[in-house]
Write a protein that holds these residues in place. Structure first.
Motif, PDB file in Angstrom:
ATOM      1  N   MET A  37       0.853  -1.196   0.000  1.00  0.00           N
ATOM      2  CA  MET A  37       0.000   0.000   0.000  1.00  0.00           C
ATOM      3  C   MET A  37       0.885   1.241   0.000  1.00  0.00           C
ATOM      4  O   MET A  37       1.813   1.347   0.795  1.00  0.00           O
ATOM      5  N   SER A  38       0.608   2.182  -0.920  1.00  0.00           N
ATOM      6  CA  SER A  38       1.423   3.390  -0.998  1.00  0.00           C
ATOM      7  C   SER A  38       1.200   4.276   0.217  1.00  0.00           C
ATOM      8  O   SER A  38       0.151   4.214   0.865  1.00  0.00           O
ATOM      9  N   GLU A  39       2.206   5.095   0.537  1.00  0.00           N
ATOM     10  CA  GLU A  39       2.099   5.995   1.677  1.00  0.00           C
ATOM     11  C   GLU A  39       0.979   7.001   1.488  1.00  0.00           C
ATOM     12  O   GLU A  39       0.309   7.401   2.443  1.00  0.00           O
ATOM     13  N   LEU A  40       0.741   7.392   0.210  1.00  0.00           N
ATOM     14  CA  LEU A  40      -0.336   8.344  -0.075  1.00  0.00           C
ATOM     15  C   LEU A  40      -1.697   7.757   0.278  1.00  0.00           C
ATOM     16  O   LEU A  40      -2.522   8.410   0.934  1.00  0.00           O
ATOM     17  N   VAL A  41      -1.945   6.511  -0.120  1.00  0.00           N
ATOM     18  CA  VAL A  41      -3.212   5.843   0.183  1.00  0.00           C
ATOM     19  C   VAL A  41      -3.339   5.612   1.687  1.00  0.00           C
ATOM     20  O   VAL A  41      -4.407   5.812   2.279  1.00  0.00           O
ATOM     21  N   SER A  42      -2.241   5.197   2.304  1.00  0.00           N
ATOM     22  CA  SER A  42      -2.249   4.955   3.735  1.00  0.00           C
ATOM     23  C   SER A  42      -2.603   6.225   4.500  1.00  0.00           C
ATOM     24  O   SER A  42      -3.412   6.201   5.447  1.00  0.00           O
ATOM     25  N   THR A  43      -2.030   7.335   4.110  1.00  0.00           N
ATOM     26  CA  THR A  43      -2.313   8.616   4.753  1.00  0.00           C
ATOM     27  C   THR A  43      -3.767   9.013   4.552  1.00  0.00           C
ATOM     28  O   THR A  43      -4.429   9.507   5.477  1.00  0.00           O
ATOM     29  N   ARG A  44      -4.280   8.785   3.332  1.00  0.00           N
ATOM     30  CA  ARG A  44      -5.672   9.133   3.046  1.00  0.00           C
ATOM     31  C   ARG A  44      -6.634   8.295   3.898  1.00  0.00           C
ATOM     32  O   ARG A  44      -7.643   8.802   4.409  1.00  0.00           O
ATOM     33  N   ILE A  45      -6.317   7.011   4.088  1.00  0.00           N
ATOM     34  CA  ILE A  45      -7.166   6.137   4.918  1.00  0.00           C
ATOM     35  C   ILE A  45      -7.143   6.616   6.367  1.00  0.00           C
ATOM     36  O   ILE A  45      -8.183   6.655   7.038  1.00  0.00           O
ATOM     37  N   ARG A  46      -5.957   6.981   6.851  1.00  0.00           N
ATOM     38  CA  ARG A  46      -5.865   7.478   8.227  1.00  0.00           C
ATOM     39  C   ARG A  46      -6.716   8.727   8.417  1.00  0.00           C
ATOM     40  O   ARG A  46      -7.430   8.868   9.418  1.00  0.00           O
ATOM     41  N   ASN A  47      -6.631   9.637   7.490  1.00  0.00           N
ATOM     42  CA  ASN A  47      -7.407  10.880   7.592  1.00  0.00           C
ATOM     43  C   ASN A  47      -8.904  10.597   7.558  1.00  0.00           C
ATOM     44  O   ASN A  47      -9.681  11.160   8.341  1.00  0.00           O
ATOM     45  N   THR A  48      -9.308   9.729   6.639  1.00  0.00           N
ATOM     46  CA  THR A  48     -10.733   9.395   6.522  1.00  0.00           C
ATOM     47  C   THR A  48     -11.228   8.670   7.777  1.00  0.00           C
ATOM     48  O   THR A  48     -12.318   8.948   8.284  1.00  0.00           O
ATOM     49  N   ALA A  49     -10.405   7.732   8.302  1.00  0.00           N
ATOM     50  CA  ALA A  49     -10.781   7.001   9.515  1.00  0.00           C
ATOM     51  C   ALA A  49     -10.949   7.946  10.687  1.00  0.00           C
ATOM     52  O   ALA A  49     -11.864   7.802  11.512  1.00  0.00           O
ATOM     53  N   GLY A  50     -10.064   8.952  10.776  1.00  0.00           N
ATOM     54  CA  GLY A  50     -10.177   9.934  11.851  1.00  0.00           C
ATOM     55  C   GLY A  50     -11.471  10.719  11.763  1.00  0.00           C
ATOM     56  O   GLY A  50     -12.143  10.958  12.777  1.00  0.00           O
ATOM     57  N   LYS A  51     -11.844  11.113  10.549  1.00  0.00           N
ATOM     58  CA  LYS A  51     -13.074  11.875  10.357  1.00  0.00           C
ATOM     59  C   LYS A  51     -14.311  11.030  10.660  1.00  0.00           C
ATOM     60  O   LYS A  51     -15.343  11.556  11.076  1.00  0.00           O
ATOM     61  N   LEU A  52     -14.213   9.726  10.418  1.00  0.00           N
ATOM     62  CA  LEU A  52     -15.339   8.819  10.684  1.00  0.00           C
ATOM     63  C   LEU A  52     -15.393   8.369  12.145  1.00  0.00           C
ATOM     64  O   LEU A  52     -16.286   7.604  12.519  1.00  0.00           O
ATOM     65  N   GLY A  53     -14.449   8.843  12.972  1.00  0.00           N
ATOM     66  CA  GLY A  53     -14.435   8.435  14.371  1.00  0.00           C
ATOM     67  C   GLY A  53     -13.939   7.016  14.572  1.00  0.00           C
ATOM     68  O   GLY A  53     -14.440   6.288  15.434  1.00  0.00           O
ATOM     69  N   LEU A  54     -12.956   6.601  13.757  1.00  0.00           N
ATOM     70  CA  LEU A  54     -12.373   5.269  13.859  1.00  0.00           C
ATOM     71  C   LEU A  54     -10.873   5.390  14.163  1.00  0.00           C
ATOM     72  O   LEU A  54     -10.022   5.054  13.329  1.00  0.00           O
ATOM     73  N   PRO A  55     -10.523   5.868  15.342  1.00  0.00           N
ATOM     74  CA  PRO A  55      -9.112   6.110  15.663  1.00  0.00           C
ATOM     75  C   PRO A  55      -8.265   4.844  15.652  1.00  0.00           C
ATOM     76  O   PRO A  55      -7.087   4.885  15.316  1.00  0.00           O
ATOM     77  N   HIS A  56      -8.877   3.705  16.019  1.00  0.00           N
ATOM     78  CA  HIS A  56      -8.103   2.460  16.027  1.00  0.00           C
ATOM     79  C   HIS A  56      -7.658   2.095  14.614  1.00  0.00           C
ATOM     80  O   HIS A  56      -6.502   1.678  14.403  1.00  0.00           O
ATOM     81  N   LEU A  57      -8.538   2.249  13.640  1.00  0.00           N
ATOM     82  CA  LEU A  57      -8.180   1.975  12.255  1.00  0.00           C
ATOM     83  C   LEU A  57      -7.076   2.913  11.784  1.00  0.00           C
ATOM     84  O   LEU A  57      -6.140   2.497  11.098  1.00  0.00           O
ATOM     85  N   ALA A  58      -7.192   4.174  12.173  1.00  0.00           N
ATOM     86  CA  ALA A  58      -6.179   5.143  11.768  1.00  0.00           C
ATOM     87  C   ALA A  58      -4.804   4.772  12.314  1.00  0.00           C
ATOM     88  O   ALA A  58      -3.777   4.973  11.660  1.00  0.00           O
TER      89      ALA A  58
END
Length: 251
Positions: A1-22
């Motif tokens: 997984m590219s760092e760009l995609v990984s960063t985007r998932i972390r940001n989206t998970a944070g906005k969705l209230g999923l800190p563990h996923l982030a």
């Protein structure tokens, strides 16, 4: 997984209230790669673990807000010291399965037999408020004097499970008993109550200072209620003796 995609998932998970996923996305993808998981299996893994983390967080918050006096488990309870007590019934009660039906539970027995321990072992993710009867009455009287009785009653009405400990240790005046009746009546078939008492139900007339009022309270409590009577002797002296023996051995 590219760092760009990984960063985007972390940001989206944070906005969705999923800190563990982030925090653990890289760990998830590593496990997926090692297990050669398909897309649906991977998604199921992520969702299941996120739900488990959220449930654990909800439980810990509920335990903190409940003000339960001890963090106990039934594994710590010595059932051998109460031979007439059915462990299966106690463990079933601790699941709080009766709460869905807005039913109640009562644990009766003399001081020191472990009633509060059992109550504190209830570990299902419901909103819980816990108080001793004396503290509840004291708070309600203060609120009534200050003209805030309705607001204070709400404190005892909102949780799914309301725990009232130590019923019967001090007799109440009729006005105090009437405040207790208001709580019991307003929660009737709307939310569950768990209580512990060192008095039998036949003695509640003395506890509440009025037989008619006690009967009215019991009528609402016992309409849908699991009752566990613990008739053994206190194991507090036993625990104390063990502590003394341990300290003596250390010395």
């Amino acid at each position: 997984m590219s760092e760009l995609v990984s960063t985007r998932i972390r940001n989206t998970a944070g906005k969705l209230g999923l800190p563990h996923l982030a925090e653990t996305i890289n760990e998830y993808t590593r496990r997926a790669d090692e297990g050669k998981m398909g897309y649906l299996v991977f998604l199921d893994l992520v969702l299941a673990e996120e739900l488990a983390v959220r449930d654990d967080r909800r439980f810990r918050q509920g335990l903190r807000l409940s003000k339960l006096p001890h963090h106990k488990t039934l594994d710590e309870y010595d059932f051998s010291f109460q031979p007439d007590l059915d462990p299966r019934k106690v463990k079933d009660l601790a699941t709080l399965s009766f709460v869905a039906g807005k039913a109640n539970a009562a644990l009766l027995g003399p001081p020191g037999v472990g009633k509060t321990h059992m109550v504190a072992a209830c570990r299902v993710g419901y909103s819980i408020c816990s108080t001793s009867l004396d503290d509840m009455v004291r708070n309600l009287k203060a609120a009534e004097t200050a003209g805030r009785l309705t607001n204070k009653l709400g404190t005892y009405l909102w949780p799914s499970v309301f725990i009232v400990d130590e019923v019967g240790y001090q007799p109440l005046e009729r006005a105090e008993a009437n405040l207790v009746f208001q709580v019991i009546s307003k929660r009737y078939e709307k939310g569950s109550i768990i209580l512990t008492s060192n008095k039998t139900f036949s003695e509640w007339g003395q506890v509440f200072g009025d037989e008619v009022l006690a009967t009215a309270i019991l009528g609402r409590l016992l309409h849908h209620c699991e009752v566990i009577s613990i008739n053994g002797s206190s194991y507090r002296p036993k625990k104390r003796l063990k502590a003394i023996e341990r300290d003596t051995n250390v010395a």
